[in-house]
Structure formats: structure tokens, C-alpha cells
Write an enzyme that holds these catalytic residues in place. Structure first.
Site, PDB file in Angstrom:
ATOM      1  N   GLU A  76       0.719  -1.266  -0.123  1.00 36.28           N
ATOM      2  CA  GLU A  76       0.048   0.033   0.033  1.00 36.28           C
ATOM      3  C   GLU A  76       0.864   1.257   0.115  1.00 36.28           C
ATOM      4  O   GLU A  76       0.252   2.293  -0.272  1.00 36.28           O
ATOM      5  CB  GLU A  76      -0.828  -0.165   1.228  1.00 36.28           C
ATOM      6  N   GLU A 124       7.106 -22.103   7.459  1.00 38.55           N
ATOM      7  CA  GLU A 124       7.744 -21.222   8.510  1.00 38.55           C
ATOM      8  C   GLU A 124       8.817 -21.988   9.100  1.00 38.55           C
ATOM      9  O   GLU A 124       9.385 -21.203   9.937  1.00 38.55           O
ATOM     10  CB  GLU A 124       6.607 -20.751   9.220  1.00 38.55           C
TER      11      GLU A 124
END
Length: 299
Positions: free
Chosen positions: A83, A114
Site C-alpha cells: 500500500e 515457516e
């Protein structure tokens, strides 16, 4: 590390019988717990401020900001990074978000990704980390504070002499210990045990908002509380740009639209109107002041 002992994995007494509650009462439990998050983040403002200043110092020298995480933590980092360009007009590689499992993991869970410490370091370097030696910054994001993928990336960053910021929700965690600057809002037990997309995720989003927005303000992409480098890439953003020009200069919406069209950017339009300059002169003035509008206006 004993996962059952993690603060984010403990049971919350307030929600032990949530499955037996009427809908409205159930939602009030959610909301009551959410209301505690802002206070936990507020406790970390001194650390967040330290991080913002450190990131700004390095970005001024050509560094970039990297976010790395897995699952919700990774998605929030990618969201925050993605953004920044449309909102503040910065290059797409200034703030980089990396998620364990790559971009497909944004939509389809890749929980096993992960667990590889080595892959964290590999992915970090594969995304161009440390192109300005020693100036890039890594924010390792892990609600539990123990994600191997994130710890591996932080270790790699430190090996290159780069700053590491650890954002987690468990005080004393490996991520906190491994970081140069630790941001640790202790949000406590989740309403649904271990569901760190809830309070921990909200705290993470709030902290990331502060890091990136604080950086953009310091870089001069904000005038007052107006985003002066917004990119006019759709109808909504064109309208916003015109309203920003009107608010900053006091002209009518029609005049603001004309200024935007003539100036080509919000910043140039504001300088043109306030200083009575041509587009070329306004752009030259902005270039002299490193695109910082307040300086260009002599304020």
C-alpha cells in the site's frame, strides 16, 4: 521452546464458554478483548519511535525496508508494503513484504513453510536485500516470537551488518532477543486459543501502520495530514488529489482540478498556486528541496 507456554498460546478465561453464548454476547467478548490491544501497542511507542528514526536514517542513505513473516504475520507485512506506492508515490522496492511460501501463501495457507530457518535467509537475499550495503532494515514479524523462517532471515540480515527490528507479541521471545530493536505488544491470550490472527494480528497491523506511515511523514510525503504524493491511478485517487489541492490552497474544486491537470502532480500544483509559479519552476523548486513540500513552500 515449549509452545504451550507461549503467552499467545494460553487459554483466555473470558472466552472459555464462548461456544455456549448467544451471538451478541459472543461478539461482545471479541470486542472487549480487542479493546485491550491499543493499550498494549501504546506501551511500545518509545520502541516504535526508535525504529522509525532508525529506518529513516538508513533510507536516507539508500536503504530499504523489508518485512518478513509467515501466515498472518507475513500477509500483514505484504499488505503494508503493497500500500505504500499508491498512497505515497514511493518506488515499489522501497518497502518490500516477504511471506513464507511466497506469493501463493497470501491466499492458500503454507504453514509448513515457516519451519525452515535456512529458507528465511535464502528468500531475504533472493528479494535483493542489502543492495545498499549495511543500510537495509529487516522487520521480522512473528506473533509467537519463535518462527524459524523469521529468525533465519534476521540472522542473515545481521551477518550483513543490517539493522533488525523484531515485532512479536511474546516478551522475552527469540525474535525479541535476536533483534536490535524489539517491538513487543504483549496482547495475551486470544479469544480462540492460539488464533493469533485476532488480537496479535490487530496489534501487528497497528505497529506496521506506525512504522511505514511514520517513515513516509519523515520522508516528506505528507503536508499537514495530507498525502501529497498520492498517485492518480483511478477515479477515486484523482478525486482525492483534487480535494488535497483544494484543502492545501483554499481554491475551489474546479480550480483544483485545473491545477492538477496543469501541474501533473499534487505537489507541483500546490507550489504553483501558493507561489504563483509555472509547472517548470515548481518542479525545479521541489527538486531543490528533495520533494519536501513544506520546504519548497518556505514554511
Amino acid at each position: 521452546m515449549q509452545l504451550a507456554s507461549l503467552l499467545t498460546e494460553t487459554r483466555n478465561p473470558a472466552s472459555e464458554h464462548i461456544d455456549a453464548l448467544p451471538t451478541e454476547q459472543m461478539l461482545r467478548v471479541f470486542n472487549d478483548e480487542d479493546a485491550t490491544v491499543a493499550a498494549r501497542v501504546a506501551e511500545q511507542i518509545p520502541q516504535i519511535a526508535k525504529a522509525v528514526d532508525a529506518i529513516y536514517e538508513r533510507v536516507q542513505k539508500g536503504g530499504r525496508l523489508f518485512y518478513m513473516g509467515a501466515g498472518t504475520s507475513g500477509r500483514l507485512g505484504v499488505l503494508d508494503a503493497s500500500e505504500c506506492p499508491p498512497t505515497y508515490g514511493v518506488p515499489r522496492d522501497l518497502v518490500v513484504g516477504i511471506i513464507a511460501g511466497g506469493d501463493p501463501a497470501l491466499r492458500v495457507s503454507a504453514e509448513g513453510a515457516e519451519d525452515s530457518r535456512e529458507q528465511g535467509g535464502i528468500d531475504l537475499m533472493a528479494n535483493g536485500f542489502n543492495q545498499s550495503p549495511g543500510q537495509d532494515v529487516l522487520v521480522g514479524i512473528a506473533a509467537s516470537g519463535r518462527t524459524p523462517y523469521v529468525l533465519g532471515a534476521m540472522e542473515t540480515a545481521q551477518q550483513h551488518g543490517c539493522l533488525t527490528i523484531g515485532l512479536s507479541c511474546v516478551p522475552g521471545s527469540p525474535v525479541e532477543t535476536a533483534s536490535d530493536i524489539a517491538i513487543t505488544p504483549a496482547t495475551g491470550a486470544e479469544v480462540i486459543t492460539g488464533s493469533t490472527r485476532m488480537k496479535a494480528g490487530t496489534a501487528t497491523k497497528l505497529a506496521l501502520n506506525m512504522l511505514s506511515t511514520g517513515l513516509m511523514v519523515k520522508l516528506g510525503h505528507v503536508y499537514g495530514n495530507l498525502m501529497t504524493n498520492v498517485q492518480t491511478t483511478n477515479v477515486k485517487l484523482v478525486d482525492r488529489a483534487e480535494r488535497i489541492i483544494a484543502a492545501a490552497t483554499g481554491v475551489t474544486s474546479h480550480e483544483a482540478a485545473s491545477l492538477l491537470k496543469e501541474g501533473g502532480s499534487v505537489r507541483a500544483a500546490i507550489v504553483m498556486q501558493k507561489l504563483g509559479m509555472t509547472r517548470e519552476a515548481a518542479e525545479a523548486r521541489l527538486a531543490e528541496t528533495n520533494q519536501i513540500l513544506r520546504k519548497a513552500l518556505g514554511e
